[in-house]
Design a protein around this motif. Structure first.
Motif, PDB file in Angstrom:
ATOM      1  N   SER A  13       0.831  -1.208   0.000  1.00 48.36           N
ATOM      2  CA  SER A  13       0.000   0.000   0.000  1.00 48.36           C
ATOM      3  C   SER A  13       0.865   1.257   0.000  1.00 48.36           C
ATOM      4  N   ALA A  14       1.942   1.241   0.791  1.00 45.34           N
ATOM      5  CA  ALA A  14       2.827   2.408   0.843  1.00 45.34           C
ATOM      6  C   ALA A  14       3.563   2.603  -0.481  1.00 45.34           C
ATOM      7  N   VAL A  15       4.052   1.503  -1.072  1.00 49.26           N
ATOM      8  CA  VAL A  15       4.810   1.583  -2.328  1.00 49.26           C
ATOM      9  C   VAL A  15       3.940   2.121  -3.463  1.00 49.26           C
ATOM     10  N   ILE A  16       2.639   1.833  -3.418  1.00 43.33           N
ATOM     11  CA  ILE A  16       1.733   2.309  -4.472  1.00 43.33           C
ATOM     12  C   ILE A  16       1.283   3.744  -4.201  1.00 43.33           C
ATOM     13  N   ALA A  17       0.885   4.028  -2.962  1.00 42.15           N
ATOM     14  CA  ALA A  17       0.245   5.312  -2.670  1.00 42.15           C
ATOM     15  C   ALA A  17       1.230   6.476  -2.662  1.00 42.15           C
ATOM     16  N   VAL A  18       2.408   6.295  -2.067  1.00 42.05           N
ATOM     17  CA  VAL A  18       3.329   7.426  -1.911  1.00 42.05           C
ATOM     18  C   VAL A  18       3.808   7.956  -3.265  1.00 42.05           C
ATOM     19  N   PRO A  19       4.323   7.125  -4.189  1.00 42.16           N
ATOM     20  CA  PRO A  19       4.715   7.683  -5.495  1.00 42.16           C
ATOM     21  C   PRO A  19       3.546   8.310  -6.243  1.00 42.16           C
ATOM     22  N   LEU A  20       2.351   7.735  -6.078  1.00 38.40           N
ATOM     23  CA  LEU A  20       1.179   8.270  -6.778  1.00 38.40           C
ATOM     24  C   LEU A  20       0.860   9.685  -6.305  1.00 38.40           C
ATOM     25  N   LEU A  21       0.836   9.913  -5.000  1.00 27.17           N
ATOM     26  CA  LEU A  21       0.525  11.244  -4.487  1.00 27.17           C
ATOM     27  C   LEU A  21       1.667  12.226  -4.726  1.00 27.17           C
ATOM     28  N   LYS A  22       2.917  11.746  -4.670  1.00 24.75           N
ATOM     29  CA  LYS A  22       4.042  12.638  -4.951  1.00 24.75           C
ATOM     30  C   LYS A  22       4.025  13.089  -6.412  1.00 24.75           C
ATOM     31  N   HIS A  23       3.478  12.232  -7.279  1.00 21.15           N
ATOM     32  CA  HIS A  23       3.345  12.612  -8.688  1.00 21.15           C
ATOM     33  C   HIS A  23       2.453  13.838  -8.842  1.00 21.15           C
ATOM     34  N   PHE A  24       1.486  13.982  -7.943  1.00 22.88           N
ATOM     35  CA  PHE A  24       0.573  15.126  -7.984  1.00 22.88           C
ATOM     36  C   PHE A  24       1.040  16.261  -7.082  1.00 22.88           C
ATOM     37  N   GLY A  25       2.300  16.196  -6.615  1.00 23.38           N
ATOM     38  CA  GLY A  25       2.874  17.278  -5.844  1.00 23.38           C
ATOM     39  C   GLY A  25       2.539  17.273  -4.375  1.00 23.38           C
ATOM     40  N   LEU A  26       2.027  16.164  -3.844  1.00 25.26           N
ATOM     41  CA  LEU A  26       1.675  16.072  -2.433  1.00 25.26           C
ATOM     42  C   LEU A  26       2.797  15.391  -1.656  1.00 25.26           C
ATOM     43  N   ALA A  27       2.810  15.610  -0.344  1.00 30.03           N
ATOM     44  CA  ALA A  27       3.906  15.128   0.485  1.00 30.03           C
ATOM     45  C   ALA A  27       3.791  13.628   0.746  1.00 30.03           C
ATOM     46  N   SER A  28       4.945  13.017   1.103  1.00 22.03           N
ATOM     47  CA  SER A  28       4.976  11.585   1.382  1.00 22.03           C
ATOM     48  C   SER A  28       4.063  11.220   2.547  1.00 22.03           C
ATOM     49  N   VAL A  29       3.987  12.113   3.564  1.00 24.45           N
ATOM     50  CA  VAL A  29       3.150  11.816   4.731  1.00 24.45           C
ATOM     51  C   VAL A  29       1.706  11.593   4.317  1.00 24.45           C
ATOM     52  N   LEU A  30       1.217  12.424   3.384  1.00 25.52           N
ATOM     53  CA  LEU A  30      -0.151  12.240   2.906  1.00 25.52           C
ATOM     54  C   LEU A  30      -0.309  10.925   2.155  1.00 25.52           C
ATOM     55  N   GLY A  31       0.742  10.503   1.452  1.00 29.11           N
ATOM     56  CA  GLY A  31       0.699   9.215   0.764  1.00 29.11           C
ATOM     57  C   GLY A  31       0.571   8.063   1.737  1.00 29.11           C
ATOM     58  N   TYR A  32       1.341   8.104   2.828  1.00 30.18           N
ATOM     59  CA  TYR A  32       1.235   7.048   3.843  1.00 30.18           C
ATOM     60  C   TYR A  32      -0.147   7.046   4.492  1.00 30.18           C
ATOM     61  N   LEU A  33      -0.661   8.232   4.800  1.00 26.72           N
ATOM     62  CA  LEU A  33      -1.997   8.303   5.412  1.00 26.72           C
ATOM     63  C   LEU A  33      -3.062   7.757   4.455  1.00 26.72           C
ATOM     64  N   ALA A  34      -2.941   8.121   3.175  1.00 25.35           N
ATOM     65  CA  ALA A  34      -3.901   7.619   2.185  1.00 25.35           C
ATOM     66  C   ALA A  34      -3.809   6.107   2.055  1.00 25.35           C
ATOM     67  N   ALA A  35      -2.594   5.564   2.100  1.00 28.94           N
ATOM     68  CA  ALA A  35      -2.432   4.104   2.033  1.00 28.94           C
ATOM     69  C   ALA A  35      -3.122   3.437   3.221  1.00 28.94           C
ATOM     70  N   GLY A  36      -2.965   4.017   4.419  1.00 31.78           N
ATOM     71  CA  GLY A  36      -3.619   3.457   5.592  1.00 31.78           C
ATOM     72  C   GLY A  36      -5.125   3.490   5.493  1.00 31.78           C
ATOM     73  N   VAL A  37      -5.651   4.611   4.996  1.00 30.57           N
ATOM     74  CA  VAL A  37      -7.110   4.711   4.831  1.00 30.57           C
ATOM     75  C   VAL A  37      -7.603   3.645   3.847  1.00 30.57           C
ATOM     76  N   ALA A  38      -6.831   3.422   2.771  1.00 26.78           N
ATOM     77  CA  ALA A  38      -7.269   2.488   1.727  1.00 26.78           C
ATOM     78  C   ALA A  38      -7.351   1.058   2.230  1.00 26.78           C
ATOM     79  N   ILE A  39      -6.409   0.644   3.092  1.00 22.45           N
ATOM     80  CA  ILE A  39      -6.405  -0.770   3.520  1.00 22.45           C
ATOM     81  C   ILE A  39      -7.043  -0.965   4.888  1.00 22.45           C
ATOM     82  N   GLY A  40      -7.425   0.123   5.548  1.00 19.83           N
ATOM     83  CA  GLY A  40      -7.973   0.038   6.895  1.00 19.83           C
ATOM     84  C   GLY A  40      -9.447  -0.271   6.931  1.00 19.83           C
ATOM     85  N   PRO A  41     -10.042  -0.192   8.128  1.00 15.34           N
ATOM     86  CA  PRO A  41     -11.461  -0.545   8.304  1.00 15.34           C
ATOM     87  C   PRO A  41     -12.401   0.315   7.466  1.00 15.34           C
TER      88      PRO A  41
END
Length: 596
Positions: A13-41
Motif C-alpha cells: 500500500s505504501a509503495v503504491i500510494a506514496v509515489p502516486l501522491l508525490k506525482h501530484f505534488g503532495l507530500a509523502s506523509v499524505l501518501g502514507y496516510l492515504a495508504a492506511g485509509v485504503a487498507i484500513g477498516p
C-alpha cells in the motif's frame, strides 16, 4: 491474517500510494496516510486491527528522534538560538495557549485541552521543508525562520513525550517514578553516554564489519529507549539523548546512515497505521465540523505566525509565506495524540476528531500555498518596473553585456591592461550586489538598441556577449549586428546549439564556456593517472583540434538532424581510431625487455 501477509499488504500500500501522491505534488506523509485509509477498516478492510500495527511501528518515532538528536550539534543550535528559542518558542507558547483555551471553552477538561493545544500547535517538519525545497525557498528569510520554528517544535516534542506519562491518571502514585528517579535516569544516560559511547563505538569500528556497526547502532537506540522506559520516562527521550551525545562524534554520519533506512520504513508504516486508525465516519457524518475545525486551526496558526513574524522583523510577503507554510498540523501531532489516548489523557472520539483535523489541514496546505503564489502574491507584491540606468557619456572601446561569472573574469583581465569597459547587466539584484564591491555596472537590457547606443556602441570596437540566458544572448546579438555592424562581437555559448545560432548571426568569435575548463581538468586527471606531460599535451591538442573541426562540420549541417547525428557518430569513430593508432605506434617505439 498472518504477520507475513499483513506486512505484504502494508508495504504494498505504501509503495503504491506514496509515489502516486508525490506525482501530484503532495507530500509523502499524505501518501502514507492515504495508504492506511485504503487498507484500513474504512477502506478495503484488509487489516482489521490498526492499533496493533500502530503500537508495533511506534519505534519509527524513536529512531526519528535519535536522528534529530544526531543533527542537533550544540554549535549549530547556538548560532540559531535567537530564531529557534525566540521565534519558535513564541509560536509554540502562544499557539498552544490559544488552542488550549478554545478547547476548554468547547468543553474539554483542563488537561485534555492543554494536551490538544500542544499537539495542534506543531507543524509538519517533513511537509514544510519539502515544499520550501521544491520552491527553492529554504535560504529565503521566511525559509530560515520557518526552519527555526520547526526545529524548536521538534525539540519541544521530547519533553512533551516525557511528561505525558507522568500526567496519566492510569499511572498510580506507587508506580509513578519520583522526580529524583527521573533526574537520576537522565543523568545516568548523559554521564554514561559521554564517557562510554565513543570508546564503545571505537571498539566496534576496529572490527571493520559494517553489519556489526549497524547492530551496535540499533542496540544503542533500543537500550537507551528501554532504559528510559524502565525509569518511567519516554522511550523517545532516551533515543534523543543518545543522538545528542553523539552529535559531535566522528561516528555521527555513519550512525545516521545506518539508522536512516530503518527509521524511514518504520516511520512510514507508523503513518500508514495512523491512516488506518483515522475515523472517516466522522468526515462522512460531520463534514462541516471537521472542515470547520481544520480551517479554524489553519486560520488561527497563520494569524499568530504572521503577527510573530512581523514582530521579529519579517516584511509582509515573508510573514505571509511563513504563516501559510506552517499553518497545518504536523506528524508529531499524531504521535502525541496516540500517546495521550494510551495514557488516558484524551478520550478516543476526541483524538480521532483531532487526527482528522490535522490530516485535512495537511491536505489543504498545498492548495493554499498554490493559491497564494499564483493569485495573491502577484497582486500584493507587484512593484513598478525599475527604470534602466542613465549611462554617463563615456566612450570605451569595449562593452560587456552580462556581468555574471563569465563577464566578470573578462572585465577583470581587460582592466589589468588598463582597458576601460562599459558593463551592462539585466538582473537588478546582480547589479546592486556587484556595485557593493565598487564595480561600475549599469542596469539595462543589451537587446535594446537605445541602451546600446547610450553605452557608446556606435563608437566602441568590441561587444562581449556574456549573457547567461540563451534567448537574451541571441536577441542582443541580433540587435548589435543589425544596428552596429562595425562592432566585433565576442560571444559566450552555453552549448553547441547556442554556438550554431550565434554563428548564424555572424558573430565573429564564439567561445564555449565549459570547453577549455573541461579540457584542463581532463589533462589533470590523465596526469594523476600517470601519463607524462608530453602525452597529456598531445592528447588534449589532438582532442581540441578534432572537436573544433567537428564543430565546423556540424555547423554546416546543424539544420538537418539526421546528418548531424551521423556526423557525430562518424567523428567519434575517427577519434577512437586516431588514439588507437597513436597507442600502437607508442608500443612499437618502446624498447623491448631483454629475454630471460
Amino acid at each position: 491474517m498472518s504477520l507475513l501477509s499483513q506486512s505484504v499488504v502494508l508495504l504494498a500500500s505504501a509503495v503504491i500510494a506514496v509515489p502516486l501522491l508525490k506525482h501530484f505534488g503532495l507530500a509523502s506523509v499524505l501518501g502514507y496516510l492515504a495508504a492506511g485509509v485504503a487498507i484500513g477498516p474504512w477502506g478495503l478492510g484488509l487489516i482489521g486491527d490498526p492499533s496493533a500495527i500502530l503500537h508495533a511501528t511506534e519505534f519509527g518515532v524513536v529512531l526519528l528522534l535519535f536522528i534529530i538528536g544526531l543533527e542537533l550539534q550544540p554549535s549549530r543550535l547556538w548560532v540559531l538560538r535567537r530564531a529557534v528559542f525566540g521565534l519558535g518558542g513564541a509560536q509554540v507558547l502562544l499557539t498552544s495557549t490559544a488552542l488550549a483555551l478554545i478547547g476548554w471553552l468547547l468543553g474539554l477538561d483542563t488537561t485534555a485541552a492543554i494536551v490538544a493545544g500542544l499537539a495542534l500547535s506543531l507543524s509538519s517538519t517533513a511537509f514544510v521543508l519539502q515544499m520550501l525545497a521544491e520552491k527553492n525557498q529554504l535560504t529565503s528569510r521566511h525559509g530560515r525562520d520557518g526552519f527555526a520554528v520547526l526545529l524548536f517544535q521538534d525539540l519541544a516534542v521530547i519533553p512533551l513525550l516525557a511528561i505525558l506519562p507522568l500526567l496519566s491518571p492510569a499511572t498510580s502514585a506507587v508506580s509513578r517514578p519520583s522526580a529524583w528517579v527521573s533526574i537520576g535516569a537522565v543523568l545516568a544516560v548523559v554521564v554514561g553516554g559521554r564517557y562510554l559511547l565513543r570508546p564503545a563505538f571505537a571498539l566496534v569500528a576496529r572490527a571493520k564489519s559494517h553489519e556489526i556497526f549497524v547492530m551496535a547502532t540499533l542496540l544503542l537506540v533500543m537500550a537507551m529507549a528501554w532504559g528510559m522506559e524502565a525509569a518511567g520516562l519516554s522511550m523517545s527521550l532516551g533515543a534523543f539523548l543518545a543522538g545528542v551525545l553523539l552529535a559531535d562524534s566522528e561516528y555521527r554520519h555513519e550512525l545516521e546512515a545506518n539508522i536512516e533506512p530503518f527509521k524511514g520504513v518504520l516511520l512510514g508504516l507508523f503513518f500508514v497505521a495512523v491512516g488506518m486508525a483515522a475515523n472517516l465516519g466522522l468526515l462522512r457524518a460531520q463534514p462541516l465540523v471537521v472542515l470547520g475545525l481544520a480551517l479554524g486551526l489553519m486560520l488561527l496558526k497563520a494569524l499568530l505566525l504572521y503577527l510573530i513574524g512581523r514582530v521579529v522583523g519579517l516584511d509582509g510577503p515573508a510573514g505571509r509565506r511563513l504563516a501559510i507554510y506552517l499553518a497545518q498540523g504536523g506528524e508529531f501531532a499524531f504521535v502525541l495524540l496516540a500517546v495521550a489516548v494510551s495514557q488516558q489523557l484524551l478520550d478516543t472520539p476526541t483524538a480521532e476528531l483531532l487526527t482528522m483535523t490535522v490530516t485535512l489541514s495537511m491536505a489543504l496546505t498545498p492548495l493554499f500555498v498554490s493559491v497564494h503564489e499564483r493569485w495573491i502574491a502577484p497582486k500584493l507584491e507587484r512593484k513598478p518596473p525599475r527604470e534602466f540606468d542613465q549611462i554617463e557619456a563615456e566612450q570605451h572601446r569595449v562593452i560587456i553585456a552580462g556581468f555574471g561569472r563569465f563577464g566578470q573574469i573578462v572585465a577583470r583581465v581587460l582592466r589589468t591592461r588598463k582597458i576601460a569597459v562599459t558593463v551592462l547587466e539585466a538582473n537588478p539584484e546582480q547589479v546592486d550586489f556587484v556595485r557593493r564591491f565598487g564595480s561600475r555596472v549599469y542596469y539595462g537590457d543589451a537587446s535594446r538598441v537605445e541602451l546600446l547606443r547610450a553605452a557608446g556602441a556606435d563608437k566602441a570596437e568590441v561587444l562581449v556577449l556574456a549573457i547567461d540566458e540563451v534567448e537574451a544572448s541571441i536577441k542582443a546579438a541580433e540587435t548589435a549586428r543589425r544596428h552596429f555592424p562595425q562592432l566585433k562581437i565576442y560571444a559566450r555559448a552555453r552549448n553547441r546549439f547556442h554556438y550554431y545560432r550565434l554563428r548564424d548571426l555572424g558573430v565573429d568569435v564564439v567561445t564555449r564556456e565549459t570547453f577549455a575548463a573541461s579540457l584542463e581538468l581532463a589533462g589533470d586527471v590523465l596526469a594523476g593517472l600517470g601519463s607524462s606531460r608530453a602525452i597529456v599535451d598531445e592528447t588534449l591538442t589532438a582532442f581540441r583540434q578534432h572537436d573544433e573541426a567537428l564543430l565546423e562540420r556540424q555547423y554546416a549541417v546543424h539544420h538537418d538532424e539526421t546528418q548531424l547525428l551521423q556526423t557525430a557518430r562518424d567523428a567519434m569513430a575517427e577519434l577512437e581510431a586516431l588514439f588507437e593508432s597513436d597507442s600502437h605506434s607508442e608500443v612499437k617505439t618502446q624498447p623491448t625487455s631483454p629475454p630471460n
